[in-house]
Design an enzyme around this catalytic site. Sequence first.
Site, PDB file in Angstrom:
ATOM      1  CE  LYS A 108       3.940  27.564  -4.622  1.00  0.00           C
ATOM      2  NZ  LYS A 108       2.652  28.191  -4.204  1.00  0.00           N
ATOM      3  CB  SER A 183       1.877  26.444  -0.773  1.00  0.00           C
ATOM      4  OG  SER A 183       1.419  27.175  -1.918  1.00  0.00           O
ATOM      5  CB  SER A 207      -0.010  30.174  -1.595  1.00  0.00           C
ATOM      6  OG  SER A 207      -0.753  29.160  -0.972  1.00  0.00           O
TER       7      SER A 207
END
Length: 375
Positions: A108, A183, A207
Amino acid sequence: MTGMTQRLPSAHQSNVVARSRPAKAPRMRVSAQGSLLQSIQHSVASKQQSAVDITKAYLQQLKSVEQTVNSFLTVNEEHAVAQAAAVDAAISRGEPVGPLAGVPIAVKDNICTAGLRTTAGSKVLESYLPPFDATAVAKLKAAGAVLIGKTNMDEFGMGSTTENSSYKVTANPWDPQRVPGGSSGGSAAAVAAQQCAAALGSDTGGSIRQPAHFCGVVGLKPSYGRVSRYGLIAYGSSLDCIGPLTHSVADAALLLSVMSGSDSWDATCSKEAVPDLAAGLLPAEQLGSSCMKGVRVGVIQQTIGEGVAAGVMSAVNGALQHMQQLGATVEEVRGLHCAPFDCSMATAVHQVQTCLCASDDWPIGQDALVQGSWE
């Protein structure tokens, strides 16, 4: 959802997962515990396949569906192949290799990677090249993992659809007209579309777990302090956790075992010894018909009532029935208030103001003229 449909070319509205199969790695037989990562590592270590060939297969798959999925912000192609070649060279010299040798992994984009752009999905950090690896990334590299690229995310982690990135909108590989969650939606989508074997995400208030559900993969938020936060661009420092997104529970256990452990750079990181988290996992065929006997499963009524899609309810009820068949006791939980969740979100909202102030003076990114007021 509507915005997602408008932003994707109609020619690409198709089920990416159904046609997502890298040329080599995912066709290998998974281990007895259901671990793709172990299978890749064994194949590489035993010279059945080279790490370079496996990495190139995943890169080819990444490119073939990226126009539809939009899960990556940066692809680390040249360096990924070089990392894989280093793994093959070590094996040729007879050197021992780690438990993730040759495994292509995505990270990420709010987790720092040395010399590889890390933006947290924001134009503010558009040109940021960290001079160091986050501890979690360093541990994966030490275990032989191949860093294949950085995945899209809601800007600074603030969102739950991955539509709030400053760069692109990520689609759900199962249905590109729908969102992948967020996210960590880029990481979840990349795993589901087989653009990588596994990925790292971060979780403050869901997330990792929520996009894992949306994309049909396994996502785990570890206990706070289990994995070092050093190198993670913070949202809420007392809530943030780095965790895995994978194809199976066995893979999540393996990845978490590698990442976990004390870290002198993170005072909140646990010093407890790291157990072999995959050791107790058994293949499904070895589980008895009453393997959940004695387990109590609570069903929160507020979460399965009005407003829940019929398909979701059908899947939940089917899972509950299956657990009952395996011996579990299912009980309704009523009157549960959302105060812990409200408290968590209030904490995150206040902490993020402090965390983002840290980047105010960084001489990178784009200047923005803000007009109007904050009233």
